[in-house]
Design an enzyme around this catalytic site. Sequence first.
Site, PDB file in Angstrom:
ATOM      1  N   ASP A 102       0.853  -1.192   0.000  1.00  0.00           N
ATOM      2  CA  ASP A 102       0.000   0.000   0.000  1.00  0.00           C
ATOM      3  C   ASP A 102       0.897   1.253   0.000  1.00  0.00           C
ATOM      4  O   ASP A 102       1.823   1.357   0.814  1.00  0.00           O
ATOM      5  CB  ASP A 102      -0.840  -0.055   1.295  1.00  0.00           C
ATOM      6  CG  ASP A 102      -1.946   0.970   1.336  1.00  0.00           C
ATOM      7  OD1 ASP A 102      -2.390   1.415   0.265  1.00  0.00           O
ATOM      8  OD2 ASP A 102      -2.391   1.303   2.460  1.00  0.00           O
ATOM      9  N   SER A 237     -12.706   4.318   4.953  1.00  0.00           N
ATOM     10  CA  SER A 237     -13.307   3.911   6.228  1.00  0.00           C
ATOM     11  C   SER A 237     -14.529   4.775   6.508  1.00  0.00           C
ATOM     12  O   SER A 237     -14.571   5.957   6.148  1.00  0.00           O
ATOM     13  CB  SER A 237     -12.300   4.074   7.371  1.00  0.00           C
ATOM     14  OG  SER A 237     -11.424   2.964   7.408  1.00  0.00           O
ATOM     15  N   ASN A 277     -10.217   0.513  -0.044  1.00  0.00           N
ATOM     16  CA  ASN A 277      -9.204   0.411   1.022  1.00  0.00           C
ATOM     17  C   ASN A 277      -9.757   0.824   2.381  1.00  0.00           C
ATOM     18  O   ASN A 277     -10.289   1.934   2.530  1.00  0.00           O
ATOM     19  CB  ASN A 277      -8.047   1.359   0.708  1.00  0.00           C
ATOM     20  CG  ASN A 277      -7.165   0.866  -0.411  1.00  0.00           C
ATOM     21  OD1 ASN A 277      -7.539  -0.052  -1.130  1.00  0.00           O
ATOM     22  ND2 ASN A 277      -6.003   1.468  -0.544  1.00  0.00           N
ATOM     23  N   ILE A 278      -9.595  -0.067   3.345  1.00  0.00           N
ATOM     24  CA  ILE A 278     -10.104   0.215   4.690  1.00  0.00           C
ATOM     25  C   ILE A 278      -9.039  -0.156   5.718  1.00  0.00           C
ATOM     26  O   ILE A 278      -8.639  -1.313   5.819  1.00  0.00           O
ATOM     27  CB  ILE A 278     -11.414  -0.571   4.941  1.00  0.00           C
ATOM     28  CG1 ILE A 278     -12.502  -0.052   3.975  1.00  0.00           C
ATOM     29  CG2 ILE A 278     -11.861  -0.442   6.405  1.00  0.00           C
ATOM     30  CD1 ILE A 278     -13.759  -0.862   3.922  1.00  0.00           C
ATOM     31  N   ASP A 279      -8.571   0.824   6.431  1.00  0.00           N
ATOM     32  CA  ASP A 279      -7.585   0.604   7.495  1.00  0.00           C
ATOM     33  C   ASP A 279      -8.114   1.167   8.817  1.00  0.00           C
ATOM     34  O   ASP A 279      -8.210   0.478   9.832  1.00  0.00           O
ATOM     35  CB  ASP A 279      -6.260   1.292   7.100  1.00  0.00           C
ATOM     36  CG  ASP A 279      -5.152   1.019   8.091  1.00  0.00           C
ATOM     37  OD1 ASP A 279      -5.392   0.310   9.088  1.00  0.00           O
ATOM     38  OD2 ASP A 279      -4.030   1.512   7.890  1.00  0.00           O
TER      39      ASP A 279
HETATM   40  P1  13P Z   1      -8.781   4.762   5.775  1.00  0.00           P
HETATM   41  O1  13P Z   1      -7.850   5.594   6.604  1.00  0.00           O
HETATM   42  O2  13P Z   1     -10.015   5.506   5.423  1.00  0.00           O
HETATM   43  O3  13P Z   1      -9.057   3.442   6.387  1.00  0.00           O
HETATM   44  O4  13P Z   1      -8.025   4.481   4.376  1.00  0.00           O
HETATM   45  C1  13P Z   1      -7.091   3.446   4.270  1.00  0.00           C
HETATM   46  C2  13P Z   1      -6.313   3.500   3.020  1.00  0.00           C
HETATM   47  O5  13P Z   1      -6.620   4.208   2.089  1.00  0.00           O
HETATM   48  C3  13P Z   1      -5.149   2.628   2.931  1.00  0.00           C
HETATM   49  O6  13P Z   1      -4.426   2.839   1.749  1.00  0.00           O
HETATM   50  O1  G3H Z   2      -3.275   4.911   3.691  1.00  0.00           O
HETATM   51  C1  G3H Z   2      -2.541   4.636   4.633  1.00  0.00           C
HETATM   52  C2  G3H Z   2      -2.812   3.431   5.455  1.00  0.00           C
HETATM   53  O2  G3H Z   2      -3.879   3.643   6.331  1.00  0.00           O
HETATM   54  C3  G3H Z   2      -1.576   2.959   6.142  1.00  0.00           C
HETATM   55  O3  G3H Z   2      -1.251   3.764   7.218  1.00  0.00           O
HETATM   56  O4  G3H Z   2       1.181   4.275   6.947  1.00  0.00           O
HETATM   57  O5  G3H Z   2       0.070   4.431   9.171  1.00  0.00           O
HETATM   58  O6  G3H Z   2       0.493   2.202   8.143  1.00  0.00           O
HETATM   59  P1  G3H Z   2       0.214   3.665   7.903  1.00  0.00           P
HETATM   60 ZN    ZN Z   3      -4.523   4.875   1.045  1.00  0.00          ZN
END
Ligand code: 13P
Ligand code: G3H
Ligand code: ZN
Length: 332
Positions: A102, A237, A277-279
């Site tokens: 990612d 998200s 994408n969901i983190d």
């Molecule tokens: P969120 O922060 O909305 O979950 O997005 C995650 C993301 O785009 C990871 O690449």
């Molecule tokens: O888009 C970014 C993702 O949520 C990853 O976040 O770089 O903190 O692991 P991170």
């Molecule tokens: Zn992203």
Amino acid sequence: MSETATTQKPVSFKELGFVNTREMFQAAMKGGYAIPAYNFNNMEQLQAILTACSRSRSPVILQVSKGARDYANATLLRWMARGAMEMMKEMGKPVPVALHLDHGDSFELCQSCIDNGFSSVMIDASSKPYAENVALTKKVVEYAHPRNVTVEGELGILAGIEEHVSSEKSHYTDPKDVEDFVKKTGVDSLAISIGTSHGAFKFKVKPGEKAPPLRFDILEAVEQRIPGFPIVLHGASSVLPGYIEMINKFGGKMEGTAGIPEEQLRRAAKSAVCKINIDSDGRLVMTAMIRKVFSEKPDEFDPRKYLGPAREELIKMYMEKNEKVLGSAGRC
Ligand code: 13P
Ligand code: G3H
Ligand code: ZN
């Protein structure tokens, strides 16, 4: 934990049991759904993602950011992902899984991931001038494609923190650029900016207010220029209000936040958007559950007793996303 053995022999993703995103995206495009791309940093998140997707029979993209790779150690991560695939096989018929980098920010990082068993990489040069974005993306594609690894590029900049780039405002994708970019770079999918945003603090809202709607007009214009081409939505998200309430109830302080409404994501998933994408939602679930246990049982000190409930809740949340938001459940 970022030191990595560089002497390892390159390993192909096929040896680890992963697939690239090509067929996944074709099926998603035809079926009017999107593949979930869930980020993980640790064992519990990885277990939860694969358990949820196996239970809901959903293909899935396991996503690793540069930060996650540094946190978990690149070598350990590769074996963790492989171990998780073995675990899933024991759980029954495995679902298709892609291992994806990612927001890769350099050719070297993408190359290292490809040599370490990733089946898909993102090169995010979207903050660079257009010609540089094209040149770097093309270079990654030229390394990836002979190894059958698929590549995601990006045009436009999301608001919020996008790896090391932080932007207060969205710079929406200009539909006029997409055809040229796809043709010149040879990418397999394209991330676009239509109003989504990274992180848990996407939009500042007053109580009861909603986030501004996504720019479906831009998405439609992009689809018209590159029909049938897989589109990716980052920053998707929903910042689920139930978990925000739980965090605040049990001692946290996350106020005035809103995410992308689920019905808008569902609408996007029915279009050319093939990957969502969901983190942050996963982070919020874990935080809410851990806070709850700590608050209700202040003498608890066994990590399994708070990471375990967090993992169970994550499984529930991912299954709901697959079923109600992405539409990816029951597709394999
Ligand atoms: P969120 O922060 O909305 O979950 O997005 C995650 C993301 O785009 C990871 O690449
Ligand atoms: O888009 C970014 C993702 O949520 C990853 O976040 O770089 O903190 O692991 P991170
Ligand atoms: Zn992203």
